[in-house]
Design an enzyme around this catalytic site. Structure first.
Site, PDB file in Angstrom:
ATOM      1  CG  LEU A 108      -2.041  -0.960   1.376  1.00  0.00           C
ATOM      2  CD1 LEU A 108      -1.549  -2.355   1.758  1.00  0.00           C
ATOM      3  CD2 LEU A 108      -2.939  -0.521   2.736  1.00  0.00           C
ATOM      4  CG  ASP A 109       3.410   4.419  -1.905  1.00  0.00           C
ATOM      5  OD1 ASP A 109       4.011   4.509  -0.705  1.00  0.00           O
ATOM      6  OD2 ASP A 109       3.557   5.202  -2.872  1.00  0.00           O
ATOM      7  CB  CYS A 128      15.498   7.355  -1.566  1.00  0.00           C
ATOM      8  SG  CYS A 128      16.889   6.908  -2.500  1.00  0.00           S
ATOM      9  CG  ASN A 153       9.132   9.843  -5.928  1.00  0.00           C
ATOM     10  OD1 ASN A 153       9.016   9.976  -7.033  1.00  0.00           O
ATOM     11  ND2 ASN A 153       9.213   8.438  -5.182  1.00  0.00           N
ATOM     12  CB  CYS A 201      19.461   9.559  -2.010  1.00  0.00           C
ATOM     13  SG  CYS A 201      18.502   8.848  -0.868  1.00  0.00           S
ATOM     14  CE  LYS A 216      21.897  13.410  -1.468  1.00  0.00           C
ATOM     15  NZ  LYS A 216      21.630  13.582   0.031  1.00  0.00           N
ATOM     16  CB  VAL A 246       4.493   5.166   7.033  1.00  0.00           C
ATOM     17  CG1 VAL A 246       3.374   4.041   6.587  1.00  0.00           C
ATOM     18  CG2 VAL A 246       5.107   5.183   8.403  1.00  0.00           C
ATOM     19  CE1 TYR A 272      20.379  13.454   4.526  1.00  0.00           C
ATOM     20  CE2 TYR A 272      20.164  13.487   6.920  1.00  0.00           C
ATOM     21  CZ  TYR A 272      19.942  13.112   5.508  1.00  0.00           C
ATOM     22  OH  TYR A 272      18.736  12.091   5.375  1.00  0.00           O
ATOM     23  N   GLY A 307      19.524  20.528   5.101  1.00  0.00           N
ATOM     24  CA  GLY A 307      19.578  21.695   5.116  1.00  0.00           C
ATOM     25  C   GLY A 307      20.922  22.353   4.179  1.00  0.00           C
ATOM     26  CD  GLU A 364      23.031  16.030   1.673  1.00  0.00           C
ATOM     27  OE1 GLU A 364      23.773  15.232   1.506  1.00  0.00           O
ATOM     28  OE2 GLU A 364      21.702  16.098   1.271  1.00  0.00           O
ATOM     29  CB  VAL A 392      23.147  27.268  12.594  1.00  0.00           C
ATOM     30  CG1 VAL A 392      23.628  25.963  13.109  1.00  0.00           C
ATOM     31  CG2 VAL A 392      23.756  27.385  11.085  1.00  0.00           C
ATOM     32  NE  ARG A 393      17.189  23.469  17.382  1.00  0.00           N
ATOM     33  CZ  ARG A 393      16.655  22.298  17.437  1.00  0.00           C
ATOM     34  NH1 ARG A 393      15.301  22.375  17.826  1.00  0.00           N
ATOM     35  NH2 ARG A 393      17.269  21.111  17.573  1.00  0.00           N
ATOM     36  N   PRO A 418      19.862   2.677   2.266  1.00  0.00           N
ATOM     37  CG  PRO A 418      22.080   3.069   1.624  1.00  0.00           C
ATOM     38  CD  PRO A 418      20.966   3.813   2.152  1.00  0.00           C
ATOM     39  CG  HIS A 433      50.642   8.457  -5.992  1.00  0.00           C
ATOM     40  ND1 HIS A 433      50.189   9.230  -5.092  1.00  0.00           N
ATOM     41  CD2 HIS A 433      51.373   9.062  -6.909  1.00  0.00           C
ATOM     42  CE1 HIS A 433      50.831  10.516  -5.449  1.00  0.00           C
ATOM     43  NE2 HIS A 433      51.631  10.418  -6.363  1.00  0.00           N
ATOM     44  CD  GLU A 460      47.906   8.410  -2.838  1.00  0.00           C
ATOM     45  OE1 GLU A 460      48.857   7.832  -2.561  1.00  0.00           O
ATOM     46  OE2 GLU A 460      48.064   9.307  -3.639  1.00  0.00           O
TER      47      GLU A 460
END
Length: 494
Positions: free
Chosen positions: A38-39, A56, A58, A61, A64, A160, A199, A201, A203, A219-220, A339, A467, A472
């Site tokens: 169900l969605d 993610c 829509n 991730c 973004k 959900v 993260y 905000g 990004e 920034v609070r 993930p 290298h 590295e």
């Protein structure tokens, strides 16, 4: 009346068609279960809605990362000149916002389509309806046309997820957008105020600023709360040097729409009580997310393991009702990462339908913040390691470094920094790895597997690097904070 055992419509019903729910459903079908999903997406306050696939795909991730990539490409055009590329009229280079959002949305719609086809091919019944409990084995789905559909299932998984939180201030819901809206915004965002420095905000502020839309961040408390704060400072320092404005220790007071259509935002510094205001084209709220549990009627199912925040407390994904489970962002105290939800969903399906016993391991989960200079990490922050083990039992190896690609365009390298947080006693098992720099996600992913396997500083130092790469630099770590030596690099190839 609850359905009689053995007469259920489905072996498994999943509420929520996001990453965790779909992964669980598909794995269950592979193991022979009869499954329904169900969605339903309730439109954002600004009216934005989307298709199957969850946050993610829509509004998270995927879009973004695409907008982050667009921002990086714009910066690369300017750097290309230093490498000898003849770019006509650098001043004329600008982003076409409608073209960008159209490209991003076209990709998302293709993923929505593939997801629908995948469910059909796997014979998973998809119900586009808002699900709620009638009893522990019965769900009622409210469909788009308002009609109701009753579904019974032996097992039910709550997946959900969550939605953006709006602060309780005048004008927030009426005039502001969130991450639900920014990736499909029908007009260029212009000068933007981002409220919140988690993260999401940072990004959003990062890619908007790099795309040419001036960004200001309120920034609070601290930026990237919950992350290593030294690394968070490197991230915000880079953003400031790129032109993002930060107002620290500030909370929003109100957002007012002017006759011009612009928005006047007011805020207050919680330490000095000073007030500030400015006019913006867009105000984006990124003040956290809340779990979508209130509409589920959990009481009807007897689910009581709910925190004050509305999240479900379930250590092994099983609630206090034995046949009802939860995965993903809806869980209390678990990493809100795609993930994580996918892996937990698959493992849960195997435990339900294949007699497996392997639980989800939520420790040492790697993640990356896709700010202009990315931050990737796995394991403990320095603060957490010190609190957990004590300063005398922790050794921190650190270094600044110079990405080869940065030399010719003379890019700022002051915030390219990494560290390994380890136990002090030999062989110095690594507790956390932290990296700020280009392609941080690609760098940290491989090291995450090593941390999962219990890598030590001895093993890391005896690994031969590739290298010249930025990855590295982890193999070159040899200076400890305790030593007081200069962590700046002396040379490139020796």
């Amino acid at each position: 009346m609850a359905p009689v055992a053995g007469t259920y419509d489905y072996d498994l019903a999943v509420i929520g068609g996001g990453s965790g729910g779909l992964a669980c459903a598909k794995e269950a079908v592979n193991l022979g279960a009869k499954v329904t999903v169900l969605d339903y997406v309730t439109p954002s306050p600004q009216g934005t809605k989307w298709g199957l696939g969850g946050t993610c795909v829509n509004v998270g991730c995927i879009p973004k990362k695409l907008m982050h990539q667009a921002a990086l490409l714009g910066e690369s055009i300017h750097e290309a000149v230093a490498y000898g590329w003849e770019v006509p009229s650098l001043d004329a280079i600008k982003i076409n916002w409608p073209a960008l959002t159209e490209a991003v949305q076209n990709h998302i719609k293709s993923v929505n389509w593939v997801t629908r086809v995948d469910l059909r091919e796997k014979k998973i019944d998809y119900v586009n309806g808002l699900g709620e409990f009638k009893d522990p084995h019965t769900l009622i789905a409210t469909l788009k046309n308002g009609s109701k559909k009753e579904i019974t299932a032996k097992n039910i998984v709550i997946a959900v997820g969550g939605r953006p939180h709006y602060p309780d201030i005048p004008g927030a819901v009426e005039y502001c957008i969130s991450s639900d809206d920014i990736f499909s915004l029908g007009h260029p965002p212009g000068k933007t105020l981002v409220v919140g420095a988690g993260y999401i905000g940072l990004e959003c502020a990062g890619f908007l600023n790099s795309l040419g839309y001036p960004a200001t961040v309120l920034v609070r408390s601290v930026p990237l709360r919950g992350f290593d704060q030294q690394m968070a400072q490197a991230v915000t320092s880079e953003m400031e040097q790129k032109g993002v404005v930060f107002h620290n220790k500030c909370v929003p007071l109100s957002v007012e729409k002017l006759e011009t259509g612009q928005l006047k935002a007011r805020w207050q510094n919680t330490e000095t009580q000073e007030r500030g205001e400015d006019v913006f084209d867009t105000v984006l709220m990124a003040t956290g997310r809340y779990a979508l549990t209130k509409t589920l009627n959990l009481e009807a199912a007897g689910v009581t393991c709910v925190s004050n925040s509305g999240k479900i407390i379930a250590e092994t994904e099983q609630t206090n009702v034995s046949n009802i489970y939860a995965v993903g962002d809806v869980l209390e105290g678990k990493p809100e990462l795609t993930p994580v939800a996918i892996h937990a969903g698959r493992l849960l399906a195997r435990r339900m339908f294949a007699g497996a016993t392997q639980p989800m391991d939520y420790d040492n989960v790697a993640t990356t913040v896709f700010t202009p200079l990315e931050y990737g990490c796995v394991g403990l922050s320095e603060e957490t390691a010190l609190a957990r083990h004590g300063a005398d039992k922790v050794e921190v190896y650190h270094a600044f470094y110079k990405p080869t690609e940065f030399f010719i365009p003379q890019r700022n390298i002051r915030n390219c920094y990494l560290k390994a947080v380890a136990l002090r006693e030999a062989p110095q098992r690594i507790l956390g790895l932290h990296f700020v720099g280009p392609v941080a996600g690609e760098v940290i992913q491989g090291f995450a597997a090593a941390v999962k396997c219990g890598i030590t500083m001895e093993q890391l130092m005896n690994t031969v690097g590739i290298h010249p790469t930025v990855a590295e630099e982890f193999t070159r770590l040899n200076i400890t904070k305790r030593s007081g030596k200069d962590p700046n690099p002396a040379s490139c190839c020796s």
